[in-house]
Motif scaffolding. Sequence first.
Motif, PDB file in Angstrom:
ATOM      1  N   ALA A 118      30.526  61.135  27.401  1.00 15.44           N
ATOM      2  CA  ALA A 118      31.652  61.375  26.500  1.00 15.44           C
ATOM      3  C   ALA A 118      32.824  60.933  27.132  1.00 15.44           C
ATOM      4  O   ALA A 118      33.107  61.589  28.258  1.00 15.44           O
ATOM      5  CB  ALA A 118      31.706  62.539  25.933  1.00 15.44           C
ATOM      6  N   GLY A 119      33.741  60.253  26.661  1.00 14.73           N
ATOM      7  CA  GLY A 119      34.990  60.121  27.143  1.00 14.73           C
ATOM      8  C   GLY A 119      36.268  60.367  26.565  1.00 14.73           C
ATOM      9  O   GLY A 119      37.470  60.716  26.956  1.00 14.73           O
ATOM     10  N   LEU A 120      35.989  60.466  25.281  1.00 12.33           N
ATOM     11  CA  LEU A 120      37.227  60.865  24.261  1.00 12.33           C
ATOM     12  C   LEU A 120      36.816  61.685  23.093  1.00 12.33           C
ATOM     13  O   LEU A 120      35.886  60.926  22.378  1.00 12.33           O
ATOM     14  CB  LEU A 120      37.894  59.591  24.074  1.00 12.33           C
ATOM     15  N   LEU A 121      37.481  62.633  22.461  1.00 11.84           N
ATOM     16  CA  LEU A 121      37.311  63.093  21.074  1.00 11.84           C
ATOM     17  C   LEU A 121      38.652  62.697  20.317  1.00 11.84           C
ATOM     18  O   LEU A 121      39.720  62.949  20.887  1.00 11.84           O
ATOM     19  CB  LEU A 121      37.000  64.618  21.212  1.00 11.84           C
ATOM     20  N   VAL A 122      38.414  62.264  18.804  1.00  9.97           N
ATOM     21  CA  VAL A 122      39.696  62.194  18.151  1.00  9.97           C
ATOM     22  C   VAL A 122      39.215  62.926  16.995  1.00  9.97           C
ATOM     23  O   VAL A 122      38.025  62.945  16.410  1.00  9.97           O
ATOM     24  CB  VAL A 122      39.704  60.555  17.815  1.00  9.97           C
ATOM     25  N   MET A 123      40.410  63.529  16.336  1.00  8.15           N
ATOM     26  CA  MET A 123      39.991  64.227  15.231  1.00  8.15           C
ATOM     27  C   MET A 123      41.180  63.623  14.181  1.00  8.15           C
ATOM     28  O   MET A 123      42.330  63.933  14.503  1.00  8.15           O
ATOM     29  CB  MET A 123      40.105  65.784  15.285  1.00  8.15           C
ATOM     30  N   ASP A 124      40.962  62.975  13.227  1.00  7.17           N
ATOM     31  CA  ASP A 124      41.928  62.674  12.224  1.00  7.17           C
ATOM     32  C   ASP A 124      42.077  63.440  11.173  1.00  7.17           C
ATOM     33  O   ASP A 124      41.215  64.143  10.571  1.00  7.17           O
ATOM     34  CB  ASP A 124      41.517  61.240  11.523  1.00  7.17           C
ATOM     35  N   GLU A 125      43.480  63.534  10.530  1.00 10.00           N
ATOM     36  CA  GLU A 125      43.778  64.726   9.725  1.00 10.00           C
ATOM     37  C   GLU A 125      43.286  65.877   9.970  1.00 10.00           C
ATOM     38  O   GLU A 125      42.690  66.686   9.425  1.00 10.00           O
ATOM     39  CB  GLU A 125      43.220  64.286   8.086  1.00 10.00           C
ATOM     40  N   SER A 126      43.822  66.420  11.241  1.00  8.17           N
ATOM     41  CA  SER A 126      43.365  67.367  11.830  1.00  8.17           C
ATOM     42  C   SER A 126      43.572  68.737  11.274  1.00  8.17           C
ATOM     43  O   SER A 126      43.233  69.862  11.255  1.00  8.17           O
ATOM     44  CB  SER A 126      43.754  67.802  13.282  1.00  8.17           C
ATOM     45  N   HIS A 127      44.652  68.785  10.337  1.00 11.01           N
ATOM     46  CA  HIS A 127      44.865  69.735   9.644  1.00 11.01           C
ATOM     47  C   HIS A 127      43.976  70.095   8.185  1.00 11.01           C
ATOM     48  O   HIS A 127      43.989  71.292   7.461  1.00 11.01           O
ATOM     49  CB  HIS A 127      46.340  69.645   8.658  1.00 11.01           C
ATOM     50  N   ASP A 128      43.065  69.244   7.967  1.00 10.13           N
ATOM     51  CA  ASP A 128      42.156  69.311   6.666  1.00 10.13           C
ATOM     52  C   ASP A 128      41.235  70.391   6.717  1.00 10.13           C
ATOM     53  O   ASP A 128      40.633  70.802   7.342  1.00 10.13           O
ATOM     54  CB  ASP A 128      41.458  68.141   6.721  1.00 10.13           C
ATOM     55  N   PRO A 129      41.458  71.050   5.530  1.00 11.98           N
ATOM     56  CA  PRO A 129      40.603  72.457   5.404  1.00 11.98           C
ATOM     57  C   PRO A 129      39.119  72.044   5.459  1.00 11.98           C
ATOM     58  O   PRO A 129      38.529  73.085   5.851  1.00 11.98           O
ATOM     59  CB  PRO A 129      40.878  72.803   4.038  1.00 11.98           C
ATOM     60  N   SER A 130      38.340  70.995   5.364  1.00 12.04           N
ATOM     61  CA  SER A 130      37.168  70.954   5.458  1.00 12.04           C
ATOM     62  C   SER A 130      36.680  70.738   6.653  1.00 12.04           C
ATOM     63  O   SER A 130      35.386  70.862   7.070  1.00 12.04           O
ATOM     64  CB  SER A 130      36.838  69.412   4.805  1.00 12.04           C
ATOM     65  N   PHE A 131      37.303  70.957   7.809  1.00 14.90           N
ATOM     66  CA  PHE A 131      36.976  71.219   9.041  1.00 14.90           C
ATOM     67  C   PHE A 131      36.498  72.750   9.526  1.00 14.90           C
ATOM     68  O   PHE A 131      36.202  72.968  10.348  1.00 14.90           O
ATOM     69  CB  PHE A 131      38.012  70.621  10.107  1.00 14.90           C
ATOM     70  N   LYS A 132      36.869  73.419   8.409  1.00 14.29           N
ATOM     71  CA  LYS A 132      36.392  74.957   8.766  1.00 14.29           C
ATOM     72  C   LYS A 132      35.233  74.904   7.811  1.00 14.29           C
ATOM     73  O   LYS A 132      35.057  74.898   6.752  1.00 14.29           O
ATOM     74  CB  LYS A 132      37.513  75.844   8.018  1.00 14.29           C
ATOM     75  N   GLN A 133      34.042  75.510   8.622  1.00 19.74           N
ATOM     76  CA  GLN A 133      32.714  75.772   7.916  1.00 19.74           C
ATOM     77  C   GLN A 133      32.941  77.269   7.116  1.00 19.74           C
ATOM     78  O   GLN A 133      33.302  77.954   7.797  1.00 19.74           O
ATOM     79  CB  GLN A 133      31.626  75.783   8.912  1.00 19.74           C
ATOM     80  N   GLN A 134      32.487  77.128   5.968  1.00 20.50           N
ATOM     81  CA  GLN A 134      32.972  78.174   5.185  1.00 20.50           C
ATOM     82  C   GLN A 134      31.799  79.338   4.933  1.00 20.50           C
ATOM     83  O   GLN A 134      32.010  80.517   4.214  1.00 20.50           O
ATOM     84  CB  GLN A 134      33.660  78.164   3.799  1.00 20.50           C
ATOM     85  N   ASP A 135      30.414  79.027   5.162  1.00 26.59           N
ATOM     86  CA  ASP A 135      29.648  79.656   4.998  1.00 26.59           C
ATOM     87  C   ASP A 135      28.493  79.600   6.151  1.00 26.59           C
ATOM     88  O   ASP A 135      28.636  78.941   6.963  1.00 26.59           O
ATOM     89  CB  ASP A 135      28.901  79.729   3.697  1.00 26.59           C
ATOM     90  N   GLY A 136      27.261  80.728   6.039  1.00 22.90           N
ATOM     91  CA  GLY A 136      26.528  80.557   7.377  1.00 22.90           C
ATOM     92  C   GLY A 136      27.281  80.645   8.464  1.00 22.90           C
ATOM     93  O   GLY A 136      27.975  81.644   8.773  1.00 22.90           O
ATOM     94  N   PHE A 137      26.798  79.720   9.493  1.00 17.51           N
ATOM     95  CA  PHE A 137      27.635  79.916  10.621  1.00 17.51           C
ATOM     96  C   PHE A 137      29.054  79.420  10.398  1.00 17.51           C
ATOM     97  O   PHE A 137      29.197  78.124  10.514  1.00 17.51           O
ATOM     98  CB  PHE A 137      26.822  78.820  11.739  1.00 17.51           C
ATOM     99  N   ARG A 138      29.940  80.106  10.427  1.00 14.72           N
ATOM    100  CA  ARG A 138      31.446  79.890  10.194  1.00 14.72           C
ATOM    101  C   ARG A 138      31.981  79.350  11.454  1.00 14.72           C
ATOM    102  O   ARG A 138      32.195  80.175  12.093  1.00 14.72           O
ATOM    103  CB  ARG A 138      31.857  80.899   9.503  1.00 14.72           C
ATOM    104  N   TYR A 139      32.622  78.237  11.531  1.00 17.00           N
ATOM    105  CA  TYR A 139      33.568  77.857  12.495  1.00 17.00           C
ATOM    106  C   TYR A 139      34.490  76.739  12.201  1.00 17.00           C
ATOM    107  O   TYR A 139      34.263  76.439  11.256  1.00 17.00           O
ATOM    108  CB  TYR A 139      32.494  77.115  13.438  1.00 17.00           C
ATOM    109  N   ALA A 140      35.298  76.882  13.203  1.00 19.01           N
ATOM    110  CA  ALA A 140      36.798  75.739  12.855  1.00 19.01           C
ATOM    111  C   ALA A 140      36.315  74.824  13.627  1.00 19.01           C
ATOM    112  O   ALA A 140      36.354  74.965  15.115  1.00 19.01           O
ATOM    113  CB  ALA A 140      37.727  76.545  13.157  1.00 19.01           C
TER     114      ALA A 140
END
Length: 720
Positions: free
Chosen positions: A307-329
């Motif tokens: 790996a050399g780079l990670l990019v997260m577009d629209e990083s505010h978006d609520p869908s980046f939070k997993q809301q059930d099971g293994f909940r993670y941001a």
Amino acid sequence: MLRVAVAVPLPGLFDYLPPKNGGVPQRGQRVQVRFGHRQLVGLVMAVGHGSRFPRSKLQHVGEAIDPIEQRVGEALLALLEWCSRYYKHAIGEVVFGALPPDFRKPTSRWPDPPTELSITGEGCERLAQPPGRARAQHRLLAALEHGPMPAPELLAAAETGRPSLAALIEAGWATEQPARPRRRDPSEGPVLTAEQGQVLDAIRAAGEGFACHLIDGVTGSGKTEVYLRLVQDHLAAGQQVLVLVPEIGLTPQLLRRFETRLGVAPRVFHSGLSAGERMATWAAAARREAQLFVGTRSALFLPLTKAGLLVMDESHDPSFKQQDGFRYAARDVAVKRAHDLDIPIVLGTATPSLETLHNARAGRYHQHRLVTRATGASPPAIRVVDLRTRRTEAGLCPDALAAIGETLARGEQALVFLNRRGYAPVLLCHECGWHARCRQCDANLTWHRAGRVLVCHHCEARERAPDVCPDCRADALQGAGEGTEQLEQALGRLFSGTPVYRVDRDAVRRKGELESLVETVRSGEPCLLVGTQMLAKGHHFPKVTLVVVVNIDQALYSADFRALERMGQMLVQVAGRAGRAQAPGTVILQTHHPDHDALRTLVEEGYPAFAGNQLDERRLAGLPPFAFQAVLRADAPDREPVRAFLQAARQAWQGRGMSLHGPFPAMMEKRAGRVRWYLLAQSEERPILQRALDNWLDAVRRLPTARQVRWAIDVDPQEF
Ligand SMILES: Nc1ncnc2c1ncn2[C@@H]1O[C@H](COP(=O)(O)OP(=O)(O)OP(=O)(O)O)[C@@H](O)[C@H]1O
Ligand SMILES: [Zn+2]
């Protein structure tokens, strides 16, 4: 002795003996285990000596399922272990929640690496001769004349099957070898604006090691253009790049833009793909067959080995939070991953979350701003219209209707935004006041008039819409409030002759539907777009010059302390669809609360001022990001066991460092037939909260009442 992660909701690893025959499986390898009466797939997490259990009580695992080269790599395992500790979630569920679903199947294997065929010298000689009876082989050779081809494509082009191809190889006319990734020449992008250039230079200058960069750029400021240049750098250096996008952002437009600009097709990864496709992309990442990956939050756990780079577009978006099971941001885990890999991460958004802004202010993230639109377009002007003094038609006030008419008359397009599907959010009886409620949830059923159904948007329950009131039998049922379906109809009536396109989950279901709709809109004919947040994000519609926001009032006085932040983000994102090309854009915002402070700040001074005020309020209220939270959620068919469990859980904590509040009912107390309550744990220091949670949860697990409910912990919760 092996310590094995198994996909069960129990904390910790399970001890097993090595296989009866064969070598000892290593950390990261899959094995079959007996678990109770079931045969499951486990992942070896540690190989050691002692066990708490006597040897006679332990079972043997089966032999390693996969060859050693296909084990899950150390970097990813360490990340998953960290996730399990930080999010307080059972390691087995974390591991198997992060790996592609096929990992749970003992029979599933990595697909073979793709191969391609090329023509040999002898093959060329054969091609020069007449085909004779070997017609199919001749066609194969002809197809290969211009360069190597993967087998499936070749067979399709030559309209023949595997046997002819095998014969061709047998005869020495063609050879099969591992496919090289296919590249085209990348196309030149636009000349960067001065601002874009500065941001790019600053990020490049920060170097190869870990740094978190926030590109805080207004809508249409050309953030994507900056990512593209950075991605190009890392691809050219032979490294892998992962671009994370919100669920809704994975549009063919974006993928095509990446492909044409970078010369390679990104490998996509999201939960809509088949299990086989996900396994193939997983293998491609691990074997370094591909360099560029674009995916939704679950792609975060792809096994990048270079790996050399990670990019997260629209990083505010609520869908980046997993809301059930293994909940993670995913945003936080992505930053952690970049840190562990010692590579840069870029978060891009026009509306950074307050957490992100707080991190930038504290100097943990480098903040780079883009304040002008790349195309030179001016930012949209927002006009607030006071609904209290206006009559409305299908929820639209005369000002909005007039503005739509003028926009269409100029040959331009308008977008009407309402984040509510269906015809009306309530179906009620005008005689007796009956209204349609969900039996399973504390919610009204939404009337979907075209389908003649009532649908619960929380549990998906559906029933036929009644023709007369089920209570008083009066023929007086009518909708209250508006949804997108009603807007679509009303606009079609009011602006007959102009096409009206509705974009929401009901109207755009099939793959490719959104795609073709977006193409139609981009072709530029005057039209009206009606839609939910599906329309609000990421699209570039050059001809849209008017955006009407029908209603955001619910968020203004919500009990959820994040509601205003989300409203602000949504409003800025949807407003950002207006006037992205030459013609300037206007936004009409309808509200019953034109004097609401936060709303006025947002409209008059913009998102940075709005977010700054919100941060101040959070600081005063002692709320995140100035405090750290975790929520212990519990649910059951009845209220009593839920409350009893949470009361007991609250009493189980005598320590310091973390305060407990509640039990409180969830925002929607009853959903899908279950009563939901929670306890809120809060602390000013993250490490203190982490330690307190560990101790507390040990006690909570032992509570007898814990067995009467379903419960889960949510660290850094986003909703209540
Ligand atoms: N330097 C530039 N010169 C001219 N046009 C540009 C330049 N950079 C970007 N654009 C164009 O401006 C438009 C918006 O760019 P881009 O999609 O990169 O913005 P963005 O900030 O990612 O947008 P948003 O967050 O609103 O989705 C695109 O049509 C893009 O081609
Ligand atoms: Zn329901």
